[in-house]
Write a protein that holds these residues in place. Structure first.
Motif, PDB file in Angstrom:
ATOM      1  N   PRO A 140     -16.728  -4.289  -1.064  1.00  0.00           N
ATOM      2  CA  PRO A 140     -16.596  -3.717   0.283  1.00  0.00           C
ATOM      3  C   PRO A 140     -15.214  -3.134   0.588  1.00  0.00           C
ATOM      4  CG  PRO A 140     -17.749  -5.818   0.378  1.00  0.00           C
ATOM      5  CD  PRO A 140     -17.221  -5.684  -1.015  1.00  0.00           C
ATOM      6  N   PHE A 141     -14.217  -3.413  -0.231  1.00  0.00           N
ATOM      7  CA  PHE A 141     -12.853  -2.949   0.064  1.00  0.00           C
ATOM      8  C   PHE A 141     -12.401  -1.828  -0.857  1.00  0.00           C
ATOM      9  CE2 PHE A 141     -13.212  -7.301   1.539  1.00  0.00           C
ATOM     10  CZ  PHE A 141     -12.702  -7.214   2.821  1.00  0.00           C
ATOM     11  N   TRP A 142     -13.305  -1.286  -1.659  1.00  0.00           N
ATOM     12  CA  TRP A 142     -12.898  -0.213  -2.558  1.00  0.00           C
ATOM     13  C   TRP A 142     -12.602   1.089  -1.806  1.00  0.00           C
ATOM     14  CZ3 TRP A 142     -16.529  -0.673  -7.463  1.00  0.00           C
ATOM     15  CH2 TRP A 142     -16.151  -1.815  -8.168  1.00  0.00           C
ATOM     16  N   ALA A 143     -13.408   1.407  -0.811  1.00  0.00           N
ATOM     17  CA  ALA A 143     -13.197   2.622  -0.022  1.00  0.00           C
ATOM     18  C   ALA A 143     -12.158   2.350   1.059  1.00  0.00           C
ATOM     19  CB  ALA A 143     -14.509   3.094   0.601  1.00  0.00           C
ATOM     20  N   MET A 144     -11.138   3.186   1.092  1.00  0.00           N
ATOM     21  CA  MET A 144     -10.031   2.963   2.024  1.00  0.00           C
ATOM     22  C   MET A 144      -9.506   4.317   2.503  1.00  0.00           C
ATOM     23  SD  MET A 144      -6.444   0.991   1.319  1.00  0.00           S
ATOM     24  CE  MET A 144      -5.376   0.487   2.661  1.00  0.00           C
ATOM     25  N   ALA A 145      -9.613   4.572   3.812  1.00  0.00           N
ATOM     26  CA  ALA A 145      -9.200   5.865   4.361  1.00  0.00           C
ATOM     27  C   ALA A 145      -7.711   6.118   4.143  1.00  0.00           C
ATOM     28  CB  ALA A 145      -9.538   5.924   5.851  1.00  0.00           C
ATOM     29  N   PHE A 146      -6.895   5.078   4.289  1.00  0.00           N
ATOM     30  CA  PHE A 146      -5.462   5.255   4.094  1.00  0.00           C
ATOM     31  C   PHE A 146      -5.146   5.661   2.661  1.00  0.00           C
ATOM     32  CE2 PHE A 146      -1.437   3.335   2.663  1.00  0.00           C
ATOM     33  CZ  PHE A 146      -0.557   4.087   3.415  1.00  0.00           C
ATOM     34  N   GLY A 147      -5.840   5.058   1.690  1.00  0.00           N
ATOM     35  CA  GLY A 147      -5.618   5.418   0.298  1.00  0.00           C
ATOM     36  C   GLY A 147      -6.004   6.856   0.023  1.00  0.00           C
ATOM     37  N   ILE A 148      -7.129   7.309   0.593  1.00  0.00           N
ATOM     38  CA  ILE A 148      -7.553   8.703   0.422  1.00  0.00           C
ATOM     39  C   ILE A 148      -6.521   9.643   1.029  1.00  0.00           C
ATOM     40  CG2 ILE A 148      -9.322  10.385   1.048  1.00  0.00           C
ATOM     41  CD1 ILE A 148     -11.340   8.070   1.009  1.00  0.00           C
ATOM     42  N   PHE A 149      -6.042   9.317   2.217  1.00  0.00           N
ATOM     43  CA  PHE A 149      -5.031  10.153   2.875  1.00  0.00           C
ATOM     44  C   PHE A 149      -3.741  10.213   2.053  1.00  0.00           C
ATOM     45  CE2 PHE A 149      -1.224  10.083   5.583  1.00  0.00           C
ATOM     46  CZ  PHE A 149      -1.312  11.353   6.144  1.00  0.00           C
ATOM     47  N   LEU A 150      -3.289   9.058   1.561  1.00  0.00           N
ATOM     48  CA  LEU A 150      -2.037   9.008   0.808  1.00  0.00           C
ATOM     49  C   LEU A 150      -2.125   9.841  -0.464  1.00  0.00           C
ATOM     50  CD1 LEU A 150       0.808   7.734   0.485  1.00  0.00           C
ATOM     51  CD2 LEU A 150      -0.303   5.863  -0.736  1.00  0.00           C
TER      52      LEU A 150
END
Length: 270
Positions: A140-150
């Protein structure tokens, strides 16, 4: 005047550093205190109790919890790097309808409090049969908006003309992603890795909800178990366990703080 400003500036920094470090240093000192020293409110142990660390491992399966936390944090970190880098690559280099709109929707999810998603996520994990399983703790924690943005900010530094030239040379998207995009974005990848590992290591509420078996529980749950009614008078043991749980994150933070600061700065100014 310049000397006064210099002394005042660094003096203020030293005071702030002392205030920030005091809780950690005092926790370390408490881990060597006996009950009498703790209840007397001493700042320095009269006698160093090394047995507190032995008791911490005996009274709870702390070693197993540490290994579980290491495994869970590592899997979450790797999963986030894979998912975030692939999504960021698509948002930067691929052309598809509604690309910018989908990206803004993805970023908007950062405004949703994590607590608002706990119940839906728990019901989903329960229906999939992932409770008391590493799948429920990590996927459940693989998708992360902050990581995509960074990572999107990092990939934007790569000239699009380089991507077009690679395509004309017969290099496919996946090969360009692996051979060119990722090596040129090491700073962002390291930043996301450090941030993700620290975030996953310190999780408490989610592991508490989806696990009831000590074989898969993490170290944060172990720390809470030590603070039971029976352990109310053994704060030296609790502090010893807290110090052991804190060491990996401190070591990673000291090693990766330069890359973490550099990556966050680069992502902020793009």
């Amino acid at each position: 005047m310049k000397t006064v400003r210099f002394v005042a500036y660094y003096g203020g920094l030293c005071i702030c550093s002392a205030l920030l470090l005091f809780p950690m240093v005092y926790a370390l000192l408490m881990s060597f205190m006996d009950k009498a020293d703790i209840f007397a409110g001493r700042l320095w142990p009269e006698r160093w109790e090394w047995t507190n660390y032995q008791a911490a491992f005996k009274q709870a399966p702390l070693g197993s919890y540490l290994l579980n936390s290491l495994f869970v944090a590592s899997v979450i970190t790797i999963g986030r790097l894979i998912v975030s880098s692939l999504a960021a690559f698509a948002f930067v280099f691929l052309r598809f309808p509604g690309r910018d709109a989908w990206f803004y929707i993805c970023i908007a999810t950062m405004l949703v409090p994590w607590e608002a998603t706990v119940i839906p996520n728990f019901l989903t994990v329960q229906q999939l049969g992932w409770t008391n399983h590493y799948f429920g703790l990590t996927i459940p924690f693989w998708a992360m908006a902050f990581g995509i943005f960074l990572l999107r900010q990092q990939f934007r530094q790569i000239p699009y003309e380089l991507y077009e030239a690679a395509r004309l040379s017969g290099i496919g998207n996946f090969r360009f992603f692996c051979r060119i995009a990722l090596p040129l974005s090491k700073t962002g990848l390291v930043t996301l890795a450090v941030y993700s590992f620290l975030d996953a290591w310190n999780m408490y509420l989610w592991p508490l909800l989806v696990t009831s078996d000590d074989r898969v529980r993490t170290v944060q749950i172990g720390l809470k178990q030590l603070q039971t009614q029976e352990m109310a008078n053994s704060w030296g043991v609790v502090m010893a366990a807290a110090v052991v749980a804190m060491l990996p994150t401190l070591a990673l933070l000291f090693v990766g703080q330069k890359q973490l600061r550099k990556g966050l700065m680069q992502g902020a100014i793009q």
